[in-house]
Design a protein around this motif. Structure first.
Motif, PDB file in Angstrom:
ATOM      1  N   GLY A 183      55.980  48.165  33.137  1.00  0.00           N
ATOM      2  CA  GLY A 183      55.750  49.585  32.944  1.00  0.00           C
ATOM      3  C   GLY A 183      54.558  49.734  31.461  1.00  0.00           C
ATOM      4  N   ILE A 184      53.283  49.352  32.153  1.00  0.00           N
ATOM      5  CA  ILE A 184      52.546  49.381  31.021  1.00  0.00           C
ATOM      6  C   ILE A 184      50.775  49.751  32.139  1.00  0.00           C
ATOM      7  CG2 ILE A 184      52.646  47.440  29.844  1.00  0.00           C
ATOM      8  CD1 ILE A 184      51.219  45.674  30.795  1.00  0.00           C
ATOM      9  N   SER A 185      50.010  49.654  31.399  1.00  0.00           N
ATOM     10  CA  SER A 185      49.029  49.941  32.221  1.00  0.00           C
ATOM     11  C   SER A 185      47.966  49.038  31.912  1.00  0.00           C
ATOM     12  CB  SER A 185      48.500  51.777  31.252  1.00  0.00           C
ATOM     13  OG  SER A 185      46.853  51.888  32.098  1.00  0.00           O
ATOM     14  N   ILE A 186      47.920  49.082  33.344  1.00  0.00           N
ATOM     15  CA  ILE A 186      46.646  47.305  33.205  1.00  0.00           C
ATOM     16  C   ILE A 186      45.492  48.579  34.454  1.00  0.00           C
ATOM     17  CG2 ILE A 186      45.992  45.435  34.179  1.00  0.00           C
ATOM     18  CD1 ILE A 186      48.474  44.236  34.201  1.00  0.00           C
ATOM     19  N   ASP A 187      44.490  48.930  33.501  1.00  0.00           N
ATOM     20  CA  ASP A 187      42.799  49.061  34.385  1.00  0.00           C
ATOM     21  C   ASP A 187      42.142  48.071  33.795  1.00  0.00           C
ATOM     22  OD1 ASP A 187      42.565  49.524  31.708  1.00  0.00           O
ATOM     23  OD2 ASP A 187      42.519  51.536  31.831  1.00  0.00           O
ATOM     24  N   GLY A 188      40.895  48.426  34.238  1.00  0.00           N
ATOM     25  CA  GLY A 188      39.350  47.248  33.654  1.00  0.00           C
ATOM     26  C   GLY A 188      38.716  47.577  34.858  1.00  0.00           C
ATOM     27  N   ASP A 189      37.844  46.617  35.008  1.00  0.00           N
ATOM     28  CA  ASP A 189      36.915  45.520  35.999  1.00  0.00           C
ATOM     29  C   ASP A 189      37.494  44.712  36.489  1.00  0.00           C
ATOM     30  OD1 ASP A 189      35.101  44.813  37.967  1.00  0.00           O
ATOM     31  OD2 ASP A 189      34.016  43.704  36.531  1.00  0.00           O
ATOM     32  N   MET A 190      38.221  44.310  38.467  1.00  0.00           N
ATOM     33  CA  MET A 190      39.514  43.433  38.972  1.00  0.00           C
ATOM     34  C   MET A 190      38.077  42.628  38.945  1.00  0.00           C
ATOM     35  SD  MET A 190      42.599  43.864  37.407  1.00  0.00           S
ATOM     36  CE  MET A 190      42.704  45.785  35.937  1.00  0.00           C
ATOM     37  N   SER A 191      36.692  42.280  39.182  1.00  0.00           N
ATOM     38  CA  SER A 191      36.530  41.393  40.048  1.00  0.00           C
ATOM     39  C   SER A 191      35.892  40.974  39.727  1.00  0.00           C
ATOM     40  CB  SER A 191      34.815  42.764  40.758  1.00  0.00           C
ATOM     41  OG  SER A 191      34.490  42.797  39.328  1.00  0.00           O
ATOM     42  N   ASP A 192      36.302  40.550  37.764  1.00  0.00           N
ATOM     43  CA  ASP A 192      36.281  39.497  37.876  1.00  0.00           C
ATOM     44  C   ASP A 192      37.055  37.922  37.562  1.00  0.00           C
ATOM     45  OD1 ASP A 192      33.565  39.595  36.805  1.00  0.00           O
ATOM     46  OD2 ASP A 192      33.251  40.901  34.625  1.00  0.00           O
ATOM     47  N   CYS A 193      37.498  37.325  37.863  1.00  0.00           N
ATOM     48  CA  CYS A 193      38.814  36.167  37.876  1.00  0.00           C
ATOM     49  C   CYS A 193      37.344  35.020  36.705  1.00  0.00           C
ATOM     50  CB  CYS A 193      38.547  35.335  39.667  1.00  0.00           C
ATOM     51  SG  CYS A 193      38.950  37.545  39.941  1.00  0.00           S
ATOM     52  N   ASP A 194      38.503  33.740  36.643  1.00  0.00           N
ATOM     53  CA  ASP A 194      38.723  33.147  36.100  1.00  0.00           C
ATOM     54  C   ASP A 194      38.871  31.929  36.693  1.00  0.00           C
ATOM     55  OD1 ASP A 194      37.338  34.561  33.362  1.00  0.00           O
ATOM     56  OD2 ASP A 194      39.176  34.957  33.164  1.00  0.00           O
ATOM     57  N   VAL A 195      38.495  31.167  36.519  1.00  0.00           N
ATOM     58  CA  VAL A 195      39.143  29.444  36.952  1.00  0.00           C
ATOM     59  C   VAL A 195      39.245  28.842  36.034  1.00  0.00           C
ATOM     60  CG1 VAL A 195      36.468  28.973  37.864  1.00  0.00           C
ATOM     61  CG2 VAL A 195      38.373  28.295  39.358  1.00  0.00           C
ATOM     62  N   SER A 196      39.563  27.396  36.537  1.00  0.00           N
ATOM     63  CA  SER A 196      39.864  26.464  34.749  1.00  0.00           C
ATOM     64  C   SER A 196      38.368  25.574  34.959  1.00  0.00           C
ATOM     65  CB  SER A 196      40.667  25.194  35.792  1.00  0.00           C
ATOM     66  OG  SER A 196      41.790  25.099  35.293  1.00  0.00           O
ATOM     67  N   ILE A 197      37.813  25.289  33.976  1.00  0.00           N
ATOM     68  CA  ILE A 197      36.332  24.654  33.720  1.00  0.00           C
ATOM     69  C   ILE A 197      36.444  23.209  33.471  1.00  0.00           C
ATOM     70  CG2 ILE A 197      33.961  24.365  32.499  1.00  0.00           C
ATOM     71  CD1 ILE A 197      34.860  27.054  34.427  1.00  0.00           C
ATOM     72  N   PRO A 198      36.618  22.289  34.297  1.00  0.00           N
ATOM     73  CA  PRO A 198      36.292  20.819  33.892  1.00  0.00           C
ATOM     74  C   PRO A 198      35.647  19.901  33.028  1.00  0.00           C
ATOM     75  CG  PRO A 198      35.819  21.797  36.566  1.00  0.00           C
ATOM     76  CD  PRO A 198      35.274  22.933  35.399  1.00  0.00           C
TER      77      PRO A 198
END
Length: 257
Positions: free
Chosen positions: A106-121
């Protein structure tokens, strides 16, 4: 929660407090996560989990959201029946997932979804990759192409003859080393033209570091594609039946279908 093959992809992301690993294929693997489920305020099932769903109901978790299954009695365990479904939508999966969590909580999630994160070694992993590259005759800071031709799904795999053709083409036209990595099953043919092979030699974190260093990643629609997209490494993903509109990274990418 994630499965054990992918836990290292996200378990070092700083804004994630904890990653619970579902160990598929191990005795009672799915049920070992139940202590972590107890006491939660909400659980969102992005795919069908009949093993865990009744326990979410038993633990009286306030929000139990998921995609209902027609004719399945366990659907009654859900408090929120989701409309959005990554497997059925043609939209980019990250956008669909944002809609799923918006709908469930029941919340609003918007913005740029093309930026994804990953673990940095960390430094230890970087040193391990330095050694792996030196062992196959490539200096750690030298440019290279990374090829991951095989996946966990047979229909996505490259034919071996096409891998050999690709290696010969790159050698003749660009003269840049191609590091080949991934998991090679006992049933798959050994590649005769792969002097820079790291098959069955890399952990997930080491693979992430190799992708981070690569000038280009060439891969079927698979995990390395998503990692390359998150790291901003130039990637050429090749799709079979899945939709590029749903899974292909949105930045620094070329796709050929």
């Amino acid at each position: 929660m994630t499965i054990d093959k992918t836990v290292d992809v996200i378990n070092r992301i700083p804004y994630i407090d904890d990653v619970v690993c579902i160990k598929r294929g191990r005795f009672l693997g799915r049920y070992r996560v139940l202590p972590n489920l107890f006491g939660q305020d909400a659980v969102v099932f992005t795919d069908w989990q009949p093993h865990i769903l009744p326990f979410a109901w038993l633990f009286r978790i306030k929000v139990r959201a998921g995609v209902p299954r027609k004719g399945k009695a366990l659907t009654k365990c859900l408090t929120h029946s989701l409309v959005n479904n990554v497997a059925k939508s043609t939209c980019y999966a990250a956008e669909t997932n944002a809609k799923i969590f918006s709908e469930a909580l029941g919340i609003s999630i918007d913005g740029d979804m093309s930026d994804c994160d990953v673990s940095i070694p960390g430094d230890d992993t970087k040193k391990e990759v330095d050694k792996l590259m030196n062992d196959i005759g490539i200096p750690p800071h030298a440019p290279f192409i990374l090829l991951t031709p095989f996946t966990g799904f047979e229909r996505r795999n490259w034919p071996v003859k096409e891998v050999i053709k690709f290696l010969d083409l790159v050698k003749k036209k660009y003269n840049i080393p191609v590091i080949i990595t991934g998991k090679l099953s006992d049933e798959q043919e050994v590649l005769p033209n792969s002097p820079h092979s790291l098959f069955n030699q890399t952990s997930i974190l080491q693979l992430i570091e190799l992708i981070r260093r690569a000038k280009c990643v060439v891969t079927p629609d698979s995990g390395p594609m998503h990692i390359a997209g998150a790291l901003g490494t130039f990637v050429i993903p090749l799709f079979s039946k899945d939709l590029p509109s749903r899974w292909a990274p949105r930045k620094n990418v070329r796709q050929y279908i």
